[in-house]
Design a protein around this motif. Structure first.
Motif, PDB file in Angstrom:
ATOM      1  N   THR A 289      98.318  89.977 -22.870  1.00 14.21           N
ATOM      2  CA  THR A 289      97.638  90.831 -21.901  1.00 14.21           C
ATOM      3  C   THR A 289      98.541  91.981 -21.447  1.00 14.21           C
ATOM      4  O   THR A 289      98.102  93.133 -21.347  1.00 14.21           O
ATOM      5  CB  THR A 289      97.183  89.999 -20.691  1.00 14.21           C
ATOM      6  OG1 THR A 289      96.350  88.922 -21.145  1.00 14.21           O
ATOM      7  CG2 THR A 289      96.399  90.845 -19.709  1.00 14.21           C
TER       8      THR A 289
ATOM      9  N   GLU B 152      84.584  76.333 -20.634  1.00 10.94           N
ATOM     10  CA  GLU B 152      85.463  75.703 -19.657  1.00 10.94           C
ATOM     11  C   GLU B 152      85.532  74.193 -19.873  1.00 10.94           C
ATOM     12  O   GLU B 152      84.558  73.561 -20.243  1.00 10.94           O
ATOM     13  CB  GLU B 152      84.942  75.993 -18.241  1.00 10.94           C
ATOM     14  CG  GLU B 152      85.866  75.542 -17.130  1.00 10.94           C
ATOM     15  CD  GLU B 152      85.342  75.951 -15.766  1.00 10.94           C
ATOM     16  OE1 GLU B 152      85.918  75.501 -14.759  1.00 10.94           O
ATOM     17  OE2 GLU B 152      84.358  76.717 -15.714  1.00 10.94           O
TER      18      GLU B 152
ATOM     19  N   ASP C  10      91.588  76.484 -21.246  1.00 14.04           N
ATOM     20  CA  ASP C  10      91.726  76.880 -19.843  1.00 14.04           C
ATOM     21  C   ASP C  10      93.111  77.465 -19.576  1.00 14.04           C
ATOM     22  O   ASP C  10      93.265  78.423 -18.803  1.00 14.04           O
ATOM     23  CB  ASP C  10      91.473  75.684 -18.924  1.00 14.04           C
ATOM     24  CG  ASP C  10      90.027  75.198 -19.000  1.00 14.04           C
ATOM     25  OD1 ASP C  10      89.177  75.948 -19.526  1.00 14.04           O
ATOM     26  OD2 ASP C  10      89.766  74.068 -18.544  1.00 14.04           O
TER      27      ASP C  10
ATOM     28  N   GLU D 210      93.250  80.989 -20.979  1.00 16.29           N
ATOM     29  CA  GLU D 210      92.512  81.910 -20.117  1.00 16.29           C
ATOM     30  C   GLU D 210      93.308  82.230 -18.852  1.00 16.29           C
ATOM     31  O   GLU D 210      93.295  83.366 -18.360  1.00 16.29           O
ATOM     32  CB  GLU D 210      91.158  81.329 -19.734  1.00 16.29           C
ATOM     33  CG  GLU D 210      90.347  82.266 -18.856  1.00 16.29           C
ATOM     34  CD  GLU D 210      88.974  81.729 -18.506  1.00 16.29           C
ATOM     35  OE1 GLU D 210      88.397  82.221 -17.524  1.00 16.29           O
ATOM     36  OE2 GLU D 210      88.490  80.821 -19.208  1.00 16.29           O
ATOM     37  N   ARG D 211      94.034  81.251 -18.328  1.00 14.88           N
ATOM     38  CA  ARG D 211      94.805  81.451 -17.105  1.00 14.88           C
ATOM     39  C   ARG D 211      95.855  82.545 -17.288  1.00 14.88           C
ATOM     40  O   ARG D 211      96.100  83.356 -16.388  1.00 14.88           O
ATOM     41  CB  ARG D 211      95.466  80.132 -16.679  1.00 14.88           C
ATOM     42  CG  ARG D 211      96.275  80.236 -15.388  1.00 14.88           C
ATOM     43  CD  ARG D 211      96.708  78.855 -14.909  1.00 14.88           C
ATOM     44  NE  ARG D 211      97.631  78.218 -15.820  1.00 14.88           N
ATOM     45  CZ  ARG D 211      98.942  78.417 -15.815  1.00 14.88           C
ATOM     46  NH1 ARG D 211      99.483  79.271 -14.943  1.00 14.88           N
ATOM     47  NH2 ARG D 211      99.737  77.777 -16.659  1.00 14.88           N
TER      48      ARG D 211
ATOM     49  N   TRP E 278      95.724  85.183 -19.148  1.00 14.41           N
ATOM     50  CA  TRP E 278      95.039  86.487 -19.055  1.00 14.41           C
ATOM     51  C   TRP E 278      94.634  86.778 -17.618  1.00 14.41           C
ATOM     52  O   TRP E 278      94.894  87.866 -17.099  1.00 14.41           O
ATOM     53  CB  TRP E 278      93.805  86.462 -19.957  1.00 14.41           C
ATOM     54  CG  TRP E 278      92.813  87.549 -19.692  1.00 14.41           C
ATOM     55  CD1 TRP E 278      92.897  88.857 -20.087  1.00 14.41           C
ATOM     56  CD2 TRP E 278      91.578  87.439 -18.964  1.00 14.41           C
ATOM     57  NE1 TRP E 278      91.791  89.571 -19.663  1.00 14.41           N
ATOM     58  CE2 TRP E 278      90.966  88.715 -18.970  1.00 14.41           C
ATOM     59  CE3 TRP E 278      90.936  86.385 -18.320  1.00 14.41           C
ATOM     60  CZ2 TRP E 278      89.736  88.964 -18.349  1.00 14.41           C
ATOM     61  CZ3 TRP E 278      89.706  86.621 -17.707  1.00 14.41           C
ATOM     62  CH2 TRP E 278      89.118  87.897 -17.721  1.00 14.41           C
ATOM     63  N   SER E 279      94.028  85.792 -16.961  1.00 15.88           N
ATOM     64  CA  SER E 279      93.492  85.989 -15.614  1.00 15.88           C
ATOM     65  C   SER E 279      94.579  86.365 -14.619  1.00 15.88           C
ATOM     66  O   SER E 279      94.374  87.214 -13.745  1.00 15.88           O
ATOM     67  CB  SER E 279      92.769  84.714 -15.156  1.00 15.88           C
ATOM     68  OG  SER E 279      92.267  84.850 -13.860  1.00 15.88           O
ATOM     69  N   GLU E 280      95.755  85.746 -14.737  1.00 16.97           N
ATOM     70  CA  GLU E 280      96.832  85.972 -13.788  1.00 16.97           C
ATOM     71  C   GLU E 280      97.545  87.311 -13.993  1.00 16.97           C
ATOM     72  O   GLU E 280      98.260  87.762 -13.100  1.00 16.97           O
ATOM     73  CB  GLU E 280      97.847  84.836 -13.870  1.00 16.97           C
ATOM     74  CG  GLU E 280      97.322  83.492 -13.358  1.00 16.97           C
ATOM     75  CD  GLU E 280      98.338  82.378 -13.523  1.00 16.97           C
ATOM     76  OE1 GLU E 280      98.097  81.291 -12.971  1.00 16.97           O
ATOM     77  OE2 GLU E 280      99.365  82.576 -14.220  1.00 16.97           O
TER      78      GLU E 280
ATOM     79  N   ARG F 268      90.874  94.092 -15.229  1.00 17.63           N
ATOM     80  CA  ARG F 268      90.136  92.918 -15.695  1.00 17.63           C
ATOM     81  C   ARG F 268      88.778  93.327 -16.271  1.00 17.63           C
ATOM     82  O   ARG F 268      87.961  93.976 -15.626  1.00 17.63           O
ATOM     83  CB  ARG F 268      89.924  91.944 -14.538  1.00 17.63           C
ATOM     84  CG  ARG F 268      89.252  90.636 -14.921  1.00 17.63           C
ATOM     85  CD  ARG F 268      88.934  89.836 -13.655  1.00 17.63           C
ATOM     86  NE  ARG F 268      88.377  88.540 -13.970  1.00 17.63           N
ATOM     87  CZ  ARG F 268      89.085  87.415 -13.984  1.00 17.63           C
ATOM     88  NH1 ARG F 268      90.363  87.445 -13.677  1.00 17.63           N
ATOM     89  NH2 ARG F 268      88.535  86.271 -14.284  1.00 17.63           N
TER      90      ARG F 268
ATOM     91  N   ARG G 297      84.642  88.394 -19.313  1.00 18.14           N
ATOM     92  CA  ARG G 297      85.085  87.131 -19.918  1.00 18.14           C
ATOM     93  C   ARG G 297      83.933  86.624 -20.766  1.00 18.14           C
ATOM     94  O   ARG G 297      82.879  86.249 -20.242  1.00 18.14           O
ATOM     95  CB  ARG G 297      85.449  86.129 -18.834  1.00 18.14           C
ATOM     96  CG  ARG G 297      85.702  84.700 -19.319  1.00 18.14           C
ATOM     97  CD  ARG G 297      85.938  83.784 -18.133  1.00 18.14           C
ATOM     98  NE  ARG G 297      86.087  82.386 -18.534  1.00 18.14           N
ATOM     99  CZ  ARG G 297      85.077  81.531 -18.627  1.00 18.14           C
ATOM    100  NH1 ARG G 297      83.840  81.935 -18.358  1.00 18.14           N
ATOM    101  NH2 ARG G 297      85.291  80.287 -19.002  1.00 18.14           N
TER     102      ARG G 297
END
Length: 334
Positions: free
Chosen positions: A180, A198, A204, A207-208, A210-212, A218, A221
Motif C-alpha cells: 500500500t 471476512e 483478514d 486486509e488489515r 492495507w486498511s491501517e 482509501r 474494498r
C-alpha cells in the motif's frame, strides 16, 4: 577412497570419550557448553556424519518429521506451500532428519492419519499447515504430546502473548502495508483492496495492512473468492462506476491477475496492481507482488522444533516470545 571419519576420530580430536560425542549428537542439552562446542568443532573439522539408521535403532526415534501434503489444487494456488515443503525437506536433511509426506482432504481425515503415524512410531514431530479458527488438529496434537509446529498462527484470542502452540507464519499485514505504501508513493488517486470474504484469518490480516496504511486515499474494498474469473468480473464492475482508483492491492496473485485483466477490459492499463505470493504467473505478467519467503518459514519451523542447528527434536513449551517466528515478507517491484 578416503575413509569416512568415525565417532572415535571425533572423540580423539576433541579429547573426550565416545559417549560424550554421542551425547552431543543425540542429547546436546546434557553436555556442558564448553565441551559441546569443542565436540561440534571437531565434527565440523572432520565432516563427521552420524549413521542415521544406527541412531534410529539406538534412540528408538524415527528421525522423521511428518507434514501434510495438500490435495492438488491446480492453477496458481499451492506454489508457496510447494516451496515450503521443498525447503523443509532440504533443511531437515542438513540436520539428519527426514520428511514424511502424508495426504488428507479434511482436518478430521488428517487427524486419523496422524493417529496411524503416532501409533506406528513413524514420526518424531509434525508440521501442520493451513491453520484456521477452531482448528481441531492443534488440540488433538497437544493432548497426545506429539511435538508439532504449525505454518499458520493459532488464530485465538491472543496468539502472541499466550500462544496455544508453537507456530511460524508470514506477517501478512506487513506485506500488504508495504504494498500500500508503495502504491501511495506512485498513485495519484485512491488505492483499492481486493480480498477474500471476512472470516479467513490470513485474508483478514492482509486486509488489515492495507486498511491501517491507506489513510485518506482509501478506495473501495472488493471481496471475492480466490478466483481469477471472479476477481476480473468484480474489479471490472467496480472500475466502471469508480474512476478515481489508480492502484489495487490484492490478497493473492490469483486476485491480482483477475484485477490486471479487468484494467485492460476497462481501458485502464495505467492502474497499478500488486499481488501477494510472487508466483511465476505474476512474474510472467510483470506484476509487483509480495513474496512470502517460505525458505525462511521452513528454517523457523525447524528452529522451533529442534533449536537452532539442533539435530534432534527438542520440543519447547509454547511460552510467550519463544513460541513463534513471524517472517516479514518482501515486496517485489516490477
Amino acid at each position: 577412497m578416503t575413509k569416512a571419519p568415525t565417532i572415535d576420530d571425533v572423540a580423539r580430536i576433541a579429547g573426550v570419550s565416545r559417549q560424550t560425542v554421542s551425547n552431543v549428537v543425540n542429547t546436546p542439552d546434557i553436555v556442558r557448553e564448553a565441551t559441546r562446542l569443542r565436540v561440534e568443532a571437531a565434527i565440523a573439522e572432520l565432516g563427521y556424519r552420524p549413521h542415521a539408521a544406527a541412531r534410529r535403532l539406538r534412540t528408538r526415534r524415527s528421525s522423521t518429521i511428518g507434514i501434510h501434503l495438500d490435495p492438488y489444487a491446480g492453477g496458481i494456488a499451492g506454489v508457496v506451500l510447494d516451496r515450503f515443503v521443498h525447503a523443509l525437506t532440504e533443511s531437515a536433511g542438513e540436520r539428519d532428519m527426514r520428511v514424511l509426506l502424508y495426504a488428507a482432504r479434511t482436518a478430521e481425515e488428517e487427524i486419523d492419519r496422524l493417529a496411524d503415524l503416532l501409533e506406528g512410531g513413524e514420526v518424531d514431530a509434525v508440521v501442520i499447515t493451513g491453520t484456521f479458527h477452531g482448528d481441531p488438529r492443534t488440540g488433538w496434537l497437544n493432548a497426545r504430546g506429539l511435538p508439532f509446529v504449525s505454518f499458520g498462527r493459532p488464530w485465538g484470542e491472543d496468539d502472541v502473548e499466550a500462544p496455544a502452540h508453537l507456530w511460524v507464519d508470514v506477517d501478512g499485514a506487513a506485506g500488504t502495508r508495504a504494498a500500500t505504501v508503495h502504491a501511495l508513493e506512485r498513485a495519484t488517486g485512491r488505492v483499492a483492496f481486493l480480498g477474500w470474504p471476512e472470516g479467513s484469518g490470513t485474508g483478514d490480516e492482509r486486509e488489515r495492512g492495507w486498511s491501517e496504511s491507506v489513510g485518506a486515499a482509501r478506495g473501495p474494498r472488493w471481496v471475492v473468492e480466490d478466483s481469477v474469473a471472479l476477481a476480473r468480473d468484480a474489479v471490472e464492475a467496480g472500475l466502471r462506476v469508480d474512476d478515481d482508483v489508480t492502484a489495487i492491492v490484492c490478497a493473492s496473485d490469483s486476485l491480482a491477475i483477475g484485477a490486471h485483466l479487468a484494467t485492460a477490459l476497462t481501458g485502464r492499463p495505467d492502474i497499478r496492481v500488486i499481488g501477494f505470493d510472487n508466483t511465476p504467473a505474476a512474474e510472467a505478467l510483470g506484476l509487483s507482488s509480495v513474496e512470502q519467503l517460505p525458505e525462511r518459514v521452513a528454517s523457523g519451523a525447524l528452529d522451533l522444533l529442534m533449536g537452532e542447528n539442533g539435530t534432534v527434536v527438542a520440543p519447547r513449551p509454547a511460552t510467550a516470545g519463544a513460541a513463534h517466528v513471524l517472517v516479514e515478507p518482501r515486496l517485489i517491484v516490477r
